[in-house]
Write a protein that holds these residues in place. Structure first.
Motif, PDB file in Angstrom:
ATOM      1  N   GLU A 233     -12.510   1.985 -11.385  1.00 15.55           N
ATOM      2  CA  GLU A 233     -13.636   1.040 -11.488  1.00 15.55           C
ATOM      3  C   GLU A 233     -14.578   1.138 -10.298  1.00 15.55           C
ATOM      4  OE1 GLU A 233     -14.022  -1.844 -13.805  1.00 15.55           O
ATOM      5  OE2 GLU A 233     -12.778  -0.445 -14.979  1.00 15.55           O
ATOM      6  N   GLY A 234     -14.229   1.958  -9.319  1.00 17.09           N
ATOM      7  CA  GLY A 234     -15.083   2.104  -8.138  1.00 17.09           C
ATOM      8  C   GLY A 234     -14.776   1.086  -7.050  1.00 17.09           C
ATOM      9  N   LEU A 235     -13.689   0.314  -7.214  1.00 17.79           N
ATOM     10  CA  LEU A 235     -13.306  -0.638  -6.164  1.00 17.79           C
ATOM     11  C   LEU A 235     -12.558   0.116  -5.064  1.00 17.79           C
ATOM     12  CD1 LEU A 235     -12.110  -3.574  -8.422  1.00 17.79           C
ATOM     13  CD2 LEU A 235     -14.372  -3.148  -7.484  1.00 17.79           C
ATOM     14  N   ARG A 236     -12.308  -0.579  -3.943  1.00 14.77           N
ATOM     15  CA  ARG A 236     -11.686   0.125  -2.822  1.00 14.77           C
ATOM     16  C   ARG A 236     -10.377  -0.555  -2.378  1.00 14.77           C
ATOM     17  NH1 ARG A 236     -15.599   0.711   1.735  1.00 14.77           N
ATOM     18  NH2 ARG A 236     -16.116  -1.402   1.153  1.00 14.77           N
ATOM     19  N   PRO A 237      -9.282  -0.122  -2.987  1.00  9.69           N
ATOM     20  CA  PRO A 237      -7.986  -0.656  -2.541  1.00  9.69           C
ATOM     21  C   PRO A 237      -7.793  -0.357  -1.057  1.00  9.69           C
ATOM     22  CG  PRO A 237      -7.759   0.627  -4.563  1.00  9.69           C
ATOM     23  CD  PRO A 237      -9.142   0.882  -4.058  1.00  9.69           C
ATOM     24  N   PHE A 238      -7.402  -1.392  -0.273  1.00 11.45           N
ATOM     25  CA  PHE A 238      -7.222  -1.121   1.161  1.00 11.45           C
ATOM     26  C   PHE A 238      -5.898  -1.601   1.738  1.00 11.45           C
ATOM     27  CE2 PHE A 238      -7.712  -5.050   3.673  1.00 11.45           C
ATOM     28  CZ  PHE A 238      -8.194  -5.947   2.729  1.00 11.45           C
ATOM     29  N   CYS A 239      -5.205  -2.475   1.024  1.00 13.27           N
ATOM     30  CA  CYS A 239      -4.002  -3.033   1.651  1.00 13.27           C
ATOM     31  C   CYS A 239      -2.965  -3.436   0.603  1.00 13.27           C
ATOM     32  CB  CYS A 239      -4.409  -4.275   2.454  1.00 13.27           C
ATOM     33  SG  CYS A 239      -3.057  -5.116   3.278  1.00 13.27           S
ATOM     34  N   VAL A 240      -1.712  -3.172   0.902  1.00 10.07           N
ATOM     35  CA  VAL A 240      -0.640  -3.681   0.047  1.00 10.07           C
ATOM     36  C   VAL A 240       0.293  -4.510   0.933  1.00 10.07           C
ATOM     37  CG1 VAL A 240       0.667  -1.500   0.244  1.00 10.07           C
ATOM     38  CG2 VAL A 240       1.219  -3.104  -1.576  1.00 10.07           C
ATOM     39  N   VAL A 241       0.651  -5.678   0.398  1.00 11.81           N
ATOM     40  CA  VAL A 241       1.532  -6.590   1.140  1.00 11.81           C
ATOM     41  C   VAL A 241       2.898  -6.619   0.466  1.00 11.81           C
ATOM     42  CG1 VAL A 241       1.885  -8.969   1.932  1.00 11.81           C
ATOM     43  CG2 VAL A 241      -0.451  -8.045   1.754  1.00 11.81           C
ATOM     44  N   GLY A 242       3.920  -6.260   1.212  1.00 11.27           N
ATOM     45  CA  GLY A 242       5.286  -6.388   0.703  1.00 11.27           C
ATOM     46  C   GLY A 242       5.905  -7.638   1.308  1.00 11.27           C
ATOM     47  N   SER A 243       6.749  -8.301   0.551  1.00  8.34           N
ATOM     48  CA  SER A 243       7.427  -9.491   1.088  1.00  8.34           C
ATOM     49  C   SER A 243       8.839  -9.115   1.513  1.00  8.34           C
ATOM     50  CB  SER A 243       7.510 -10.596   0.026  1.00  8.34           C
ATOM     51  OG  SER A 243       6.213 -11.002  -0.350  1.00  8.34           O
ATOM     52  N   LEU A 255      10.636  -2.001   0.028  1.00 15.78           N
ATOM     53  CA  LEU A 255       9.664  -1.676   1.074  1.00 15.78           C
ATOM     54  C   LEU A 255       9.396  -0.175   1.188  1.00 15.78           C
ATOM     55  CD1 LEU A 255      10.834  -4.241   3.800  1.00 15.78           C
ATOM     56  CD2 LEU A 255       9.095  -4.546   2.039  1.00 15.78           C
ATOM     57  N   ASN A 256      10.449   0.631   1.057  1.00 16.20           N
ATOM     58  CA  ASN A 256      10.242   2.078   1.170  1.00 16.20           C
ATOM     59  C   ASN A 256       9.338   2.595   0.062  1.00 16.20           C
ATOM     60  OD1 ASN A 256      11.073   3.717   3.270  1.00 16.20           O
ATOM     61  ND2 ASN A 256      13.241   3.346   2.793  1.00 16.20           N
ATOM     62  N   GLU A 257       9.559   2.082  -1.129  1.00 13.72           N
ATOM     63  CA  GLU A 257       8.729   2.549  -2.257  1.00 13.72           C
ATOM     64  C   GLU A 257       7.285   2.082  -2.101  1.00 13.72           C
ATOM     65  OE1 GLU A 257      10.684   2.136  -6.231  1.00 13.72           O
ATOM     66  OE2 GLU A 257      12.350   1.453  -4.991  1.00 13.72           O
ATOM     67  N   ILE A 258       7.114   0.882  -1.567  1.00 15.03           N
ATOM     68  CA  ILE A 258       5.746   0.398  -1.330  1.00 15.03           C
ATOM     69  C   ILE A 258       5.083   1.262  -0.257  1.00 15.03           C
ATOM     70  CG2 ILE A 258       4.337  -1.554  -0.569  1.00 15.03           C
ATOM     71  CD1 ILE A 258       6.471  -3.432  -1.664  1.00 15.03           C
ATOM     72  N   ALA A 259       5.871   1.603   0.770  1.00 11.00           N
ATOM     73  CA  ALA A 259       5.330   2.447   1.849  1.00 11.00           C
ATOM     74  C   ALA A 259       4.881   3.804   1.289  1.00 11.00           C
ATOM     75  CB  ALA A 259       6.370   2.640   2.939  1.00 11.00           C
ATOM     76  N   TRP A 268      -3.357   0.212   3.983  1.00 13.26           N
ATOM     77  CA  TRP A 268      -2.626  -0.441   5.071  1.00 13.26           C
ATOM     78  C   TRP A 268      -1.420  -1.129   4.434  1.00 13.26           C
ATOM     79  CZ3 TRP A 268      -3.813  -0.817  10.380  1.00 13.26           C
ATOM     80  CH2 TRP A 268      -3.009  -1.714  11.105  1.00 13.26           C
ATOM     81  N   PHE A 269      -0.250  -0.979   5.046  1.00 14.82           N
ATOM     82  CA  PHE A 269       0.963  -1.610   4.525  1.00 14.82           C
ATOM     83  C   PHE A 269       1.348  -2.764   5.446  1.00 14.82           C
ATOM     84  CE2 PHE A 269       5.835  -0.859   4.006  1.00 14.82           C
ATOM     85  CZ  PHE A 269       5.939  -1.978   3.178  1.00 14.82           C
ATOM     86  N   HIS A 270       1.226  -3.972   4.924  1.00 13.94           N
ATOM     87  CA  HIS A 270       1.625  -5.150   5.709  1.00 13.94           C
ATOM     88  C   HIS A 270       2.885  -5.742   5.086  1.00 13.94           C
ATOM     89  CE1 HIS A 270       1.563  -8.843   7.969  1.00 13.94           C
ATOM     90  NE2 HIS A 270       1.469  -9.573   6.864  1.00 13.94           N
ATOM     91  N   ALA A 290      15.108  -1.603   4.610  1.00 16.38           N
ATOM     92  CA  ALA A 290      14.754  -0.203   4.888  1.00 16.38           C
ATOM     93  C   ALA A 290      13.306   0.027   4.466  1.00 16.38           C
ATOM     94  CB  ALA A 290      15.688   0.722   4.119  1.00 16.38           C
ATOM     95  N   GLY A 291      12.523   0.603   5.355  1.00 14.50           N
ATOM     96  CA  GLY A 291      11.118   0.859   5.055  1.00 14.50           C
ATOM     97  C   GLY A 291      10.203  -0.059   5.846  1.00 14.50           C
ATOM     98  N   ILE A 292      10.756  -1.133   6.419  1.00 14.00           N
ATOM     99  CA  ILE A 292       9.912  -2.061   7.193  1.00 14.00           C
ATOM    100  C   ILE A 292       9.282  -1.317   8.371  1.00 14.00           C
ATOM    101  CG2 ILE A 292      11.656  -2.983   8.826  1.00 14.00           C
ATOM    102  CD1 ILE A 292      10.481  -5.802   8.176  1.00 14.00           C
ATOM    103  N   GLU A 293      10.007  -0.307   8.871  1.00 12.00           N
ATOM    104  CA  GLU A 293       9.519   0.449  10.031  1.00 12.00           C
ATOM    105  C   GLU A 293       8.297   1.295   9.681  1.00 12.00           C
ATOM    106  OE1 GLU A 293      12.233   1.024   8.318  1.00 12.00           O
ATOM    107  OE2 GLU A 293      12.112   3.119   7.694  1.00 12.00           O
TER     108      GLU A 293
END
Ligand SMILES: Cc1ncc(COP(=O)(O)O)c(C=O)c1O
Length: 486
Positions: A233-243, A255-259, A268-270, A290-293
């Motif tokens: 759609e032309g949008l700009r994904p910039f960040c994914v937040v994992g809990s 977290l590892n899969e999100i990373a 950016w992975f927050h 695992a993956g938080i690092e």
């Protein structure tokens, strides 16, 4: 005896001794009776003001009167440190943390920068490194202490957006930043993420809600689909937040899969570990984190599961340049540091929103050093074990239903009487049970919605809780349920 000198707000030595002794006694009295109190005294709006003098005194009032009123204020408060307080995410303060806060207030250092608070700044930077190491994020983490997880999450989103926008939005504003930039988080993410997106001008609609699997963990296939669709759609994904510990059920996202996805799409992975990140101190739970690092930033609240008194949040990151790019200001001559080395020119205002800042590091430092890592980790493991114990009780019982797996220290369940009640009726019944338990003062549960169902939710971040407190809480729920049904 006249307690106050005439000429200033300072007090003479005798008055200071009296003040210290009385206040210390009050704290002692509170901490030694907290377990015997009702979790919440019978209360109604206006009761506190009815218990104290509401006229602003012109000449000041005697200390003993004031302390009596303070006692009423304490009595009419909800006691988050009670062993059967399990609402929201609220832990007891350790005694050492409470006294550390007193020391910080007496010192009244303002930790804006090294120049203003040299000792406080050095301690804060050390404590931030410790927190990064404690949760196996990074032994050399950078970051800052904040008022809490909401502020930490907001700072993280701004840093992420500034790092990824490619435009000087600091000067030009979002108007010139091109097409909307989008954020991805699971449907279980804490409300502070959408709120931050709103405050920062990204817009709540730019937070894409990712569906969860049956364990309430973010679905990676859906994450990928949404990012790809937005890109088309032309949008700009910039960040994914994992809990790392959702507020509802305490689940940790993969977290590892999100990373991996973040790396693939240059996001950016927050990680929002405001509640749950210290759960990694329990070796049985370490693998979940695992993956938080691999995250660009992590929120972690010492005032939640490290038992430090409110307020003490923390944002950890590695890329200090990114944070500085988001916050440093060239405009204000009056705060510039002149004639200092690089270390001495360090200023927290370059990394976050606040200029004036409390000396939060003192209570984090004193709490961690007084008990040591092993004892803190034991308290966390104990909380996890108690939540599992509650989970076992409700799973085994005929009249309860466990509504979500107990992953960390949160147990969500509902009361289900034998008669075949539908979900809507069960929602209403459990809502009334919660209200009754809360008002009864024996225990305190809050609520969550799990797969559309109203859940009684116990979040155990409480070093005072024992197995018998769990059993008594279950009994209080049953009693409330029975009285509602007779
Ligand atoms: C997962 C999570 N993130 C963020 C927050 C917000 O933290 P605070 O209340 O310290 O702002 C909470 C609060 O419970 C939380 O559980």
């Amino acid at each position: 005896m006249s307690l106050r000198t005439q000429s200033s707000l300072d007090v003479n030595e005798d008055a200071l001794k009296e003040l210290s002794a009385h206040v210390t006694n009050l704290v002692f009295e509170y901490l030694t009776t907290i377990s015997e109190r009702p979790v919440r005294a019978e209360n109604h709006a206006g009761k506190t003001l009815a218990a104290i003098d509401t006229e602003l005194s012109s000449e000041g009032r005697p200390l003993d009167q004031l302390l009596d009123e303070c006692r009423s204020v304490m009595d009419l408060s909800r006691h988050n440190g009670h062993p059967r307080f399990f609402g929201y995410v609220a832990s007891p303060s350790t005694p050492i943390g409470a006294y550390a806060d007193l020391i910080a207030s007496a010192l009244n250092a303002n930790i804006t920068c090294w120049r203003s608070g040299p000792a406080g700044t050095e301690l804060e930077r050390m404590v931030v490194r410790w927190l990064g190491a404690l949760i196996d994020y990074d032994r050399d983490a950078k970051g800052l202490l904040t008022s809490g997880g909401s502020m930490a999450n907001m700072i993280a989103l701004l840093v992420a957006q500034r790092r990824k926008s490619g435009v000087n939005t600091s000067r030009q504003g979002l108007w010139n930043a091109g097409p909307p930039m989008t954020i991805y988080a699971s449907e279980e993410v804490h409300m502070s993420i959408a709120k931050a997106a709103d405050i920062l001008g990204f817009g709540r609609d730019q937070v894409r809600t990712i569906a969860c699997d049956e364990r309430q963990r973010m679905r990676i296939d859906v994450l990928r689909q949404k990012i790809e669709a937005d890109r088309r759609e032309g949008l700009r994904p910039f960040c994914v937040v994992g809990s790392a510990g959702t507020v509802n059920t305490g689940v940790v996202d993969p977290l590892n899969e999100i990373a991996d996805v973040a790396a693939e799409f240059d996001l950016w992975f927050h990680v929002d570990g405001a509640y749950g990140a210290p759960g990694s101190l329990d070796e049985r739970k370490e693998h979940l984190f695992a993956g938080i690092e691999r995250a660009g930033s992590v929120s972690l609240d010492p005032h939640k599961w490290l038992y430090v008194p409110v307020d003490a949040g923390c944002l950890l990151f590695r890329d200090a340049d990114a944070a500085r790019a988001a916050f440093s200001t060239e405009d204000a001559d009056y705060i510039k540091t002149h004639g200092y080395t690089d270390e001495e020119a360090f200023a927290f205002w370059d990394y976050g929103v606040e200029l004036s800042r409390r000396f939060r590091a003192l209570k984090v430092w004193m709490t961690l050093q007084y008990y040591g890592k092993r004892r803190i980790a034991e308290a966390i493991s104990q909380d996890i074990a108690l939540a599992a114990y509650l989970g076992e009780i409700v799973s085994r019982a005929e009249d309860f239903e466990l509504l979500a797996p107990v992953e960390l220290s949160i147990c969500c369940f509902r009361y289900v009487p034998e008669s075949g009640m539908g979900d809507a009726e069960l929602d209403r019944l459990n809502e009334r049970i919660m209200e009754m338990v809360q008002k009864g003062g024996r225990a305190y549960l809050s609520n969550a919605t799990v797969n559309g169902k109203f859940a009684l939710r116990a979040c155990i971040t409480n070093f005072r809780t024992t197995k018998s407190d769990i059993e008594e809480t279950v009994a209080a729920v049953r009693e409330a349920a029975k009285s509602l049904r007779t």
